[in-house]
Design a protein around this motif. Structure first.
Motif, short mmCIF file in Angstrom:
data_model
loop_
_atom_site.label_atom_id
_atom_site.label_comp_id
_atom_site.label_asym_id
_atom_site.label_seq_id
_atom_site.Cartn_x
_atom_site.Cartn_y
_atom_site.Cartn_z
N LYS A 149 0.82 -1.20 0.00
CA LYS A 149 0.00 0.00 0.00
C LYS A 149 0.85 1.25 0.00
CE LYS A 149 -3.56 2.25 2.82
NZ LYS A 149 -4.36 2.12 4.05
N HIS A 150 1.87 1.26 0.83
CA HIS A 150 2.69 2.45 0.98
C HIS A 150 3.98 2.32 0.16
CE1 HIS A 150 -0.09 3.85 4.00
NE2 HIS A 150 0.07 2.72 4.67
N ALA A 195 2.60 13.05 -2.31
CA ALA A 195 1.96 11.74 -2.42
C ALA A 195 2.99 10.62 -2.39
CB ALA A 195 1.13 11.66 -3.71
N THR A 200 1.11 7.29 -1.38
CA THR A 200 -0.14 7.19 -2.13
C THR A 200 0.03 7.49 -3.61
OG1 THR A 200 -0.71 9.50 -1.64
CG2 THR A 200 -1.50 7.80 -0.10
#
Length: 331
Positions: A149-150, A195, A200
């Motif tokens: 995710k990261h 981001a 993200t």
């Protein structure tokens, strides 16, 4: 306060850290260094961190956009996780198709590529099916996203225009890609960098000139879509990952005409590389070819409608690569 308070103080000590520090006296002179001392933390002049894995993929010029797409899918697939952290020369080879512990020599490259071709059938035994990269897998995809995710994949091109085109082409191919180049307004560049730092951003396509200004610990992989012009450019690009002891991976995608100069550059710098073939690479390229045809047909109109510097504006392979891809399919 004042000038008098500085009397008796030790002079300011300057520490300059660089992966490619010049040894030119003329270039160092403006720094006004006194009694300068040079320290090298590695015996090799062009060294990269031990935690960085460096791979090379090759294909026809017309297939470079597709191979990039398949590579992005492969990195996201749950099955790819154990290969991500595989040490050089270790493991069972699996779906990588890398020829063991080859270094950047011509003979090593040839044997590695041949072995990679032969290992395509063997990759299915490792749990990698053709559909795993030729088509988006729904099963297990959520788990892959959660685990990574990261993280961010940073893709480098050779020019601002190539960055714009590649970012837009990836968007047309279904990849949420951001553009990061001098053509993008400062506010959008700041948003993209933010981001990246919070994990993200996902996929970011950057111009070569922006390589030195990117510092984010979420960058797990760097992809050289266009080969770097020299070894220093290569080090600055791949140096965006595997920072401060963290693990990272770099991939360089080369057309047939780009492979030999790149290998020669790496060999001259004493740098090792390993060949990589994705599972069922030939089959997957053939199956996804219609996607590229459709995206290329939409690309010119999309670039005309969207001005330079627009949000996440554009991109495809460098102009010549897109032209080659279109010409190959028109033939």
């Amino acid at each position: 306060g004042g000038a008098g308070s500085a009397i008796g103080r030790e002079p300011l000590t300057k520490l300059l850290f660089s992966a490619t520090l010049t040894r030119s006296a003329a270039r160092l002179a403006p720094l006004r260094l006194e009694r300068a001392a040079y320290f090298c933390v590695s015996g090799a002049r062009f060294a990269t961190p031990a935690t960085l894995r460096e791979w090379m993929l090759s294909c026809g010029a017309q297939d470079k956009p597709l191979l990039l797409l398949l590579l992005l899918r492969w990195m996201k697939a749950p099955q790819a996780k154990r290969y991500w952290d595989a040490p050089p020369g270790g493991g069972d080879g699996g779906a990588d198709g890398e020829g063991g512990s080859e270094s950047g020599s011509e003979s090593g490259a040839a044997s590695g590529e041949e072995e990679g071709e032969g290992s395509e059938s063997g990759s299915s035994r490792e749990g990698e099916s053709e559909d795993g990269i030729a088509a988006e897998e729904s099963e297990g995809e959520g788990g892959a996203r959660a685990r990574r995710k990261h993280s961010c994949v940073l893709i480098f091109t050779s020019s601002v225009e190539a960055t714009r085109r590649l970012a837009k082409l990836l968007q047309l191919l279904g990849v949420s890609a951001r553009e990061y180049s001098s053509a993008v307004p400062a506010k959008l560049r700041h948003d993209t960098l933010h981001a990246m730092r919070i994990g993200t951003a996902g996929v970011v396509v950057a111009s070569d000139a922006m390589a030195r200004g990117i510092d984010a610990d979420t960058i797990d992989a760097v992809v050289n879509y266009d080969p770097p012009s020299d070894i220093r450019s290569y080090l600055h690009r791949v140096g965006r990952t595997a920072r401060a002891g963290r693990k990272g991976t770099s991939y360089t995608i080369l057309s047939d005409s780009e492979a030999r100069p790149f290998k020669q550059m790496m060999a001259k710098a004493g740098k090792e590389w390993r060949p990589l073939k994705l599972p069922q690479q030939r089959t997957a390229l053939a199956e996804t070819s219609p996607l590229l045809d459709d995206a290329l047909s939409q690309l010119p109109a999309t670039l005309v409608r969207e001005p330079k510097g627009g949000r996440s504006s554009g991109g495809a392979a460098a102009p010549q690569a897109a032209a080659q891809a279109g010409a190959a399919r028109a033939a």
